[in-house]
Design a protein around this motif. Structure first.
Motif, PDB file in Angstrom:
ATOM      1  N   TRP A   1       0.820  -1.205   0.000  1.00 55.97           N
ATOM      2  CA  TRP A   1       0.000   0.000   0.000  1.00 55.97           C
ATOM      3  C   TRP A   1       0.850   1.249   0.000  1.00 55.97           C
TER       4      TRP A   1
ATOM      5  N   LEU B   1       0.462   5.442   1.630  1.00 52.13           N
ATOM      6  CA  LEU B   1      -0.300   6.359   2.461  1.00 52.13           C
ATOM      7  C   LEU B   1      -0.697   7.574   1.636  1.00 52.13           C
TER       8      LEU B   1
ATOM      9  N   GLU C   1      -8.387   1.864   6.195  1.00 50.95           N
ATOM     10  CA  GLU C   1      -7.943   2.670   7.325  1.00 50.95           C
ATOM     11  C   GLU C   1      -6.553   2.231   7.773  1.00 50.95           C
ATOM     12  N   GLN C   2      -5.842   3.118   8.435  1.00 56.18           N
ATOM     13  CA  GLN C   2      -4.565   2.759   9.021  1.00 56.18           C
ATOM     14  C   GLN C   2      -4.806   1.739  10.133  1.00 56.18           C
TER      15      GLN C   2
ATOM     16  N   GLN D   1      -1.217   4.148  13.723  1.00 53.74           N
ATOM     17  CA  GLN D   1      -1.495   5.293  12.866  1.00 53.74           C
ATOM     18  C   GLN D   1      -0.238   6.151  12.726  1.00 53.74           C
ATOM     19  N   SER D   2      -0.101   6.755  11.558  1.00 59.79           N
ATOM     20  CA  SER D   2       1.030   7.642  11.295  1.00 59.79           C
ATOM     21  C   SER D   2       0.954   8.858  12.207  1.00 59.79           C
TER      22      SER D   2
ATOM     23  N   HIS E   1      -4.792  10.258   7.167  1.00 59.44           N
ATOM     24  CA  HIS E   1      -4.575   9.632   5.871  1.00 59.44           C
ATOM     25  C   HIS E   1      -5.039   8.176   5.917  1.00 59.44           C
ATOM     26  N   VAL E   2      -5.205   7.600   4.738  1.00 59.51           N
ATOM     27  CA  VAL E   2      -5.582   6.193   4.601  1.00 59.51           C
ATOM     28  C   VAL E   2      -4.588   5.516   3.661  1.00 59.51           C
ATOM     29  N   PHE E   3      -4.650   4.198   3.609  1.00 58.12           N
ATOM     30  CA  PHE E   3      -3.791   3.463   2.699  1.00 58.12           C
ATOM     31  C   PHE E   3      -4.544   3.120   1.424  1.00 58.12           C
TER      32      PHE E   3
END
Length: 143
Positions: free
Chosen positions: A17, A19, A113-114, A119-120, A126-128
């Motif tokens: 993936w 981000l 979703e992360q 989570q970053s 953000h999402v992948f």
């Protein structure tokens, strides 16, 4: 935590993936961790396994995906392979591939979703965007 980090490291090495900012007009599929303890013959835990899966049960046919595909070999195919290998005197080896399902690219735009607890820090919203399949999705690679 170590098992979860190993799973995410495997995703990074395989380039599963990327981000990206959350899309406005696309649904985002949730993710969750599935845990399992691997035991020896004396029921002693020898390792912990963690797998990140997509919550594909939230996907709706026609909106999130058009067609499903299950990458499964039929028993007749396996029998034919064994018969051919015997006839040609081939040597066959069995191997366990940890992430064989994840090696094929998917053609659709799929966002997840992360992972929970990972989570970053810089991009928490953000999402992948998936490049390759993730367990639990309705989509699967066909190549």
């Amino acid at each position: 935590m170590i098992a979860m980090q190993e799973e995410l490291n495997q995703f990074e090495r395989s380039e599963i993936w990327e981000l990206v900012p959350r899309p406005q007009n696309q649904s985002v599929i949730g993710t969750r961790w599935v845990f399992r303890n691997k035991m020896d013959e004396n029921d002693i835990i020898i390792s912990n396994k963690a797998r990140l899966v997509a919550q594909g049960f939230n996907q709706e046919e026609g909106r999130d995906y058009e067609e499903t595909f299950a990458p499964v070999a039929r028993l007749e195919t396996i029998r034919m392979l064994l018969a051919f290998a015997y006839f040609k005197d081939f040597v066959l080896y069995q191997m366990d591939v940890k992430s064989a399902f994840l090696n094929g690219f998917i053609n659709e735009e799929v966002y997840v979703e992360q992972p929970p607890s990972f989570q970053s820090f810089n991009f928490p919203n953000h999402v992948f965007k998936l490049k390759k399949a993730l367990y639990g999705l309705k989509q699967a690679p066909k190549d």
